[in-house]
Design a protein around this motif. Structure first.
Motif, PDB file in Angstrom:
ATOM      1  N   LEU A  61     -26.342  -5.563  21.389  1.00 52.25           N
ATOM      2  CA  LEU A  61     -25.186  -4.667  21.316  1.00 52.25           C
ATOM      3  C   LEU A  61     -25.524  -3.285  21.882  1.00 52.25           C
ATOM      4  CD1 LEU A  61     -22.232  -4.353  20.191  1.00 52.25           C
ATOM      5  CD2 LEU A  61     -23.318  -3.355  18.178  1.00 52.25           C
ATOM      6  N   VAL A  62     -26.671  -2.759  21.480  1.00 55.50           N
ATOM      7  CA  VAL A  62     -27.101  -1.449  21.974  1.00 55.50           C
ATOM      8  C   VAL A  62     -27.271  -1.499  23.498  1.00 55.50           C
ATOM      9  CG1 VAL A  62     -29.014   0.209  21.980  1.00 55.50           C
ATOM     10  CG2 VAL A  62     -28.142  -0.671  19.814  1.00 55.50           C
ATOM     11  N   ALA A  63     -27.872  -2.572  24.002  1.00 57.71           N
ATOM     12  CA  ALA A  63     -28.088  -2.703  25.451  1.00 57.71           C
ATOM     13  C   ALA A  63     -26.775  -2.766  26.215  1.00 57.71           C
ATOM     14  CB  ALA A  63     -28.920  -3.941  25.740  1.00 57.71           C
ATOM     15  N   SER A  64     -25.774  -3.414  25.636  1.00 57.61           N
ATOM     16  CA  SER A  64     -24.520  -3.600  26.366  1.00 57.61           C
ATOM     17  C   SER A  64     -23.558  -2.423  26.259  1.00 57.61           C
ATOM     18  CB  SER A  64     -23.826  -4.887  25.897  1.00 57.61           C
ATOM     19  OG  SER A  64     -23.463  -4.788  24.543  1.00 57.61           O
ATOM     20  N   HIS A  65     -23.770  -1.531  25.291  1.00 56.35           N
ATOM     21  CA  HIS A  65     -22.819  -0.434  25.089  1.00 56.35           C
ATOM     22  C   HIS A  65     -23.417   0.963  25.206  1.00 56.35           C
ATOM     23  CE1 HIS A  65     -19.535  -3.079  24.043  1.00 56.35           C
ATOM     24  NE2 HIS A  65     -20.332  -3.728  23.221  1.00 56.35           N
ATOM     25  N   THR A  66     -24.713   1.064  25.506  1.00 54.08           N
ATOM     26  CA  THR A  66     -25.349   2.373  25.630  1.00 54.08           C
ATOM     27  C   THR A  66     -26.331   2.356  26.794  1.00 54.08           C
ATOM     28  OG1 THR A  66     -27.319   1.995  24.265  1.00 54.08           O
ATOM     29  CG2 THR A  66     -25.287   2.596  23.092  1.00 54.08           C
TER      30      THR A  66
END
Length: 124
Positions: A61-66
């Motif tokens: 999630l962090v990789a895809s949104h930040t």
């Protein structure tokens, strides 16, 4: 076993303390973190009874949104523990080169520590 790859409890321990009692924010988190290599690909395997598949989901999630640099997740799997009735979860991820903050922090001066703290505030 994950996708035909066999991982054993070998490799280089990445935690300086007893891997089953890694202190995180004042809490003891039973886990192992090992550096392994498979077919020339450096990886990290985090595993233990308190490791959750949710950790991998949050990383994705962090990789895809930040723009926060996080390791790629190669796989997640679980199996029953031989020692207890608990389940051991394994997270296999990319090994990112560089020094970890825990090791680097004591070598930094006050200005560098403040810079790191500011960067972490921005990320969090």
């Amino acid at each position: 076993m994950f996708r035909g790859l066999h991982f054993s409890v070998s490799g280089t321990t990445l935690l300086e303390d007893d891997p089953f009692e890694y202190a995180l924010g004042g809490f003891d988190v039973p886990r192992n973190v090992r550096a392994v290599e498979k077919d020339g690909i450096p990886m990290v395997v985090r595993y233990g009874t308190e490791v959750s598949p949710l950790e991998a989901e949050v990383t994705v999630l962090v990789a895809s949104h930040t723009t926060v640099p996080v390791p790629d997740i190669y796989g997640v799997f679980s199996e029953p523990s031989d020692r207890t009735a608990a389940t051991i979860t394994y997270i296999v991820e990319e090994r990112i080169s560089g020094a970890n903050l825990r090791a680097a922090l004591p070598t930094l001066d006050d200005t560098a520590r403040e810079t790191v703290a500011q960067e972490l505030r921005t990320i969090v």
